[in-house]
Write a protein that holds these residues in place. Structure first.
Motif, PDB file in Angstrom:
ATOM      1  N   MET A   1       0.844  -1.190   0.000  1.00 51.16           N
ATOM      2  CA  MET A   1       0.000   0.000   0.000  1.00 51.16           C
ATOM      3  C   MET A   1       0.882   1.243   0.000  1.00 51.16           C
ATOM      4  O   MET A   1       1.773   1.372   0.843  1.00 51.16           O
ATOM      5  N   ILE A   2       0.631   2.155  -0.922  1.00 54.02           N
ATOM      6  CA  ILE A   2       1.376   3.407  -1.015  1.00 54.02           C
ATOM      7  C   ILE A   2       0.770   4.415  -0.057  1.00 54.02           C
ATOM      8  O   ILE A   2      -0.436   4.706  -0.119  1.00 54.02           O
ATOM      9  N   LEU A   3       1.581   4.979   0.829  1.00 52.79           N
ATOM     10  CA  LEU A   3       1.094   5.926   1.820  1.00 52.79           C
ATOM     11  C   LEU A   3       0.946   7.318   1.223  1.00 52.79           C
ATOM     12  O   LEU A   3       1.684   7.714   0.313  1.00 52.79           O
ATOM     13  N   SER A   4      -0.007   8.069   1.753  1.00 52.29           N
ATOM     14  CA  SER A   4      -0.167   9.462   1.356  1.00 52.29           C
ATOM     15  C   SER A   4       0.925  10.302   2.014  1.00 52.29           C
ATOM     16  O   SER A   4       1.652   9.840   2.910  1.00 52.29           O
TER      17      SER A   4
ATOM     18  N   VAL B   1       9.410   5.413   4.273  1.00 53.64           N
ATOM     19  CA  VAL B   1       9.885   6.622   4.956  1.00 53.64           C
ATOM     20  C   VAL B   1      11.318   6.469   5.468  1.00 53.64           C
ATOM     21  O   VAL B   1      11.848   7.374   6.121  1.00 53.64           O
ATOM     22  N   LEU B   2      11.953   5.358   5.170  1.00 51.20           N
ATOM     23  CA  LEU B   2      13.326   5.158   5.627  1.00 51.20           C
ATOM     24  C   LEU B   2      14.277   6.126   4.936  1.00 51.20           C
ATOM     25  O   LEU B   2      14.075   6.505   3.782  1.00 51.20           O
ATOM     26  N   GLU B   3      15.340   6.479   5.635  1.00 50.09           N
ATOM     27  CA  GLU B   3      16.360   7.345   5.066  1.00 50.09           C
ATOM     28  C   GLU B   3      17.475   6.547   4.405  1.00 50.09           C
ATOM     29  O   GLU B   3      18.253   7.088   3.628  1.00 50.09           O
ATOM     30  N   ASN B   4      17.556   5.277   4.704  1.00 51.22           N
ATOM     31  CA  ASN B   4      18.517   4.388   4.068  1.00 51.22           C
ATOM     32  C   ASN B   4      18.191   2.967   4.511  1.00 51.22           C
ATOM     33  O   ASN B   4      17.328   2.752   5.359  1.00 51.22           O
ATOM     34  N   GLY B   5      18.874   2.018   3.906  1.00 47.69           N
ATOM     35  CA  GLY B   5      18.688   0.625   4.279  1.00 47.69           C
ATOM     36  C   GLY B   5      20.023  -0.096   4.297  1.00 47.69           C
ATOM     37  O   GLY B   5      20.955   0.266   3.561  1.00 47.69           O
ATOM     38  N   LEU B   6      20.133  -1.104   5.137  1.00 46.75           N
ATOM     39  CA  LEU B   6      21.364  -1.889   5.258  1.00 46.75           C
ATOM     40  C   LEU B   6      21.039  -3.372   5.148  1.00 46.75           C
ATOM     41  O   LEU B   6      20.009  -3.836   5.656  1.00 46.75           O
TER      42      LEU B   6
ATOM     43  N   ALA C   1       0.589  12.786   4.085  1.00 48.91           N
ATOM     44  CA  ALA C   1       0.302  12.967   5.516  1.00 48.91           C
ATOM     45  C   ALA C   1       0.648  11.697   6.301  1.00 48.91           C
ATOM     46  O   ALA C   1       1.204  11.770   7.403  1.00 48.91           O
ATOM     47  N   GLU C   2       0.339  10.538   5.733  1.00 48.18           N
ATOM     48  CA  GLU C   2       0.645   9.277   6.403  1.00 48.18           C
ATOM     49  C   GLU C   2       2.155   9.074   6.525  1.00 48.18           C
ATOM     50  O   GLU C   2       2.650   8.600   7.556  1.00 48.18           O
ATOM     51  N   ARG C   3       2.879   9.446   5.488  1.00 48.05           N
ATOM     52  CA  ARG C   3       4.337   9.324   5.551  1.00 48.05           C
ATOM     53  C   ARG C   3       4.920  10.216   6.635  1.00 48.05           C
ATOM     54  O   ARG C   3       5.815   9.810   7.388  1.00 48.05           O
TER      55      ARG C   3
ATOM     56  N   TYR D   1       3.451  11.359   9.347  1.00 45.12           N
ATOM     57  CA  TYR D   1       3.100  10.836  10.672  1.00 45.12           C
ATOM     58  C   TYR D   1       3.965   9.634  11.028  1.00 45.12           C
ATOM     59  O   TYR D   1       4.478   9.530  12.144  1.00 45.12           O
ATOM     60  N   LEU D   2       4.150   8.715  10.059  1.00 41.98           N
ATOM     61  CA  LEU D   2       4.939   7.514  10.320  1.00 41.98           C
ATOM     62  C   LEU D   2       6.407   7.864  10.561  1.00 41.98           C
ATOM     63  O   LEU D   2       7.051   7.306  11.463  1.00 41.98           O
ATOM     64  N   TYR D   3       6.929   8.788   9.774  1.00 38.11           N
ATOM     65  CA  TYR D   3       8.323   9.193   9.952  1.00 38.11           C
ATOM     66  C   TYR D   3       8.541   9.787  11.344  1.00 38.11           C
ATOM     67  O   TYR D   3       9.514   9.438  12.037  1.00 38.11           O
ATOM     68  N   ASP D   4       7.639  10.677  11.764  1.00 34.25           N
ATOM     69  CA  ASP D   4       7.770  11.286  13.089  1.00 34.25           C
ATOM     70  C   ASP D   4       7.695  10.239  14.193  1.00 34.25           C
ATOM     71  O   ASP D   4       8.332  10.378  15.242  1.00 34.25           O
ATOM     72  N   SER D   5       6.939   9.167  13.960  1.00 35.34           N
ATOM     73  CA  SER D   5       6.830   8.095  14.960  1.00 35.34           C
ATOM     74  C   SER D   5       8.108   7.276  15.031  1.00 35.34           C
ATOM     75  O   SER D   5       8.557   6.882  16.119  1.00 35.34           O
TER      76      SER D   5
END
Length: 287
Positions: free
Chosen positions: A1-4, A214-219, A6-8, A10-14
């Motif tokens: 599911m692609i987030l809107s 919403v990740l800033e990078n991945g490992l 606003a959803e991104r 909110y999730l990032y801040d969490s």
């Protein structure tokens, strides 16, 4: 599911909170719950199936073939199919390369030797039936279970065939077969990949498809024989969406990720081994 948008936000801040607040209430180092079944394919030497709570599903079959050792440069061959992706796509090719590379470099080839001329060659057929997040860890964990439950028939002919052209012969009684993992000097623990998401100063094990956006990078880190091994690489895990948060990574987080995998890698392997012990009835039921 692609987030809107606003959803991104909110999730990032969490997720950047200390500790992070994940949508499914997992802690930073916790994997998604899974169901597994081993040794359910009767025509395979080893097999495993894993299904995650989000519906992601993978099957791995291991088959052994007798070959002349002098004619084979590689005694382990992997094939990966991902539903919804072409076999020649970069997505599938990268998964296949990573899985083949880590297994080929960290596999005790001596357990496959039969005689002075012949060896077993293993073929891993991996099928990702469905996935929402990046499936490399799913592939890796399923391959671990399949290899750990792979059985090889008992050789009954002479092991010294240097002067004769004798083909290896095996016991017809499958109860005499032995687990491949127990054939070496020590019990073989196949290597696994562990995926981590980077958001703020936090590192998240096994990020979900919503978190990947919403990740800033991945490992992607590798674990084998009680330690972190190469390869270790960074990757944009949000392959199915436009992740505008993707950026470079603080070198300190790389050090922290190595420490986290070193801390929890053994627990992950122990959990997989426990799954095998609990699934010892081999009654053919998948889940």
């Amino acid at each position: 599911m692609i987030l809107s948008t606003a959803e991104r936000s909110y999730l990032y801040d969490s997720l950047v909170q200390t500790p992070p607040i994940r949508p499914d209430s997992r802690s930073e180092h916790q994997f998604r719950p899974l169901e597994a079944k081993t040794s359910f394919l009767p025509s395979s030497n080893g097999s495993a199936r894993i299904r995650l709570m989000d519906g992601s599903e993978c099957i791995v079959s291991v088959k052994a073939k007798v070959v002349r050792a002098s004619q084979e440069t590689n005694l382990l061959e992997c094939d990966v199919d991902v539903s919804g992706h072409r076999d020649d796509s970069n997505f599938v090719a990268n998964l296949k390369f990573n899985l083949t590379n880590i297994l080929s470099q960290n596999f005790p080839k001596e357990v496959l030797k039969l005689t002075s001329k012949y060896s077993f060659k293993l073929f891993l057929d991996c099928l990702v039936i469905s996935h929402s997040s990046y499936p490399l860890s799913l592939l890796s964990l399923t391959s671990y279970l399949a290899l750990k439950t792979t059985r090889l028939p008992l050789l009954v002919s002479d092991v010294d065939d240097a002067e004769v052209e004798e083909q290896p012969t095996f016991s017809d009684d499958w109860t005499n077969s032995r687990l491949m993992a127990d054939l070496g000097e020590t019990t073989f623990q196949p290597p696994i990949f562990i995926t981590l998401g980077v958001v703020g100063n936090n590192l998240l094990f096994d990020p979900s498809t919503e978190e990947e956006q919403v990740l800033e990078n991945g490992l992607i880190l590798s674990w084998y024989d009680g330690k972190v091994i190469s390869p270790a690489s960074n990757i944009n895990l949000a392959s199915n969406s436009n992740n505008s948060n993707f950026k470079g990574m603080n070198a300190k987080l790389i050090v922290n990720s190595l420490a986290l995998v070193k801390k929890y890698g053994g627990a992950i392997v122990h959990a997989l081994d426990t799954l095998i012990e609990q699934d010892d009835d081999n009654d053919g039921r998948v889940f």
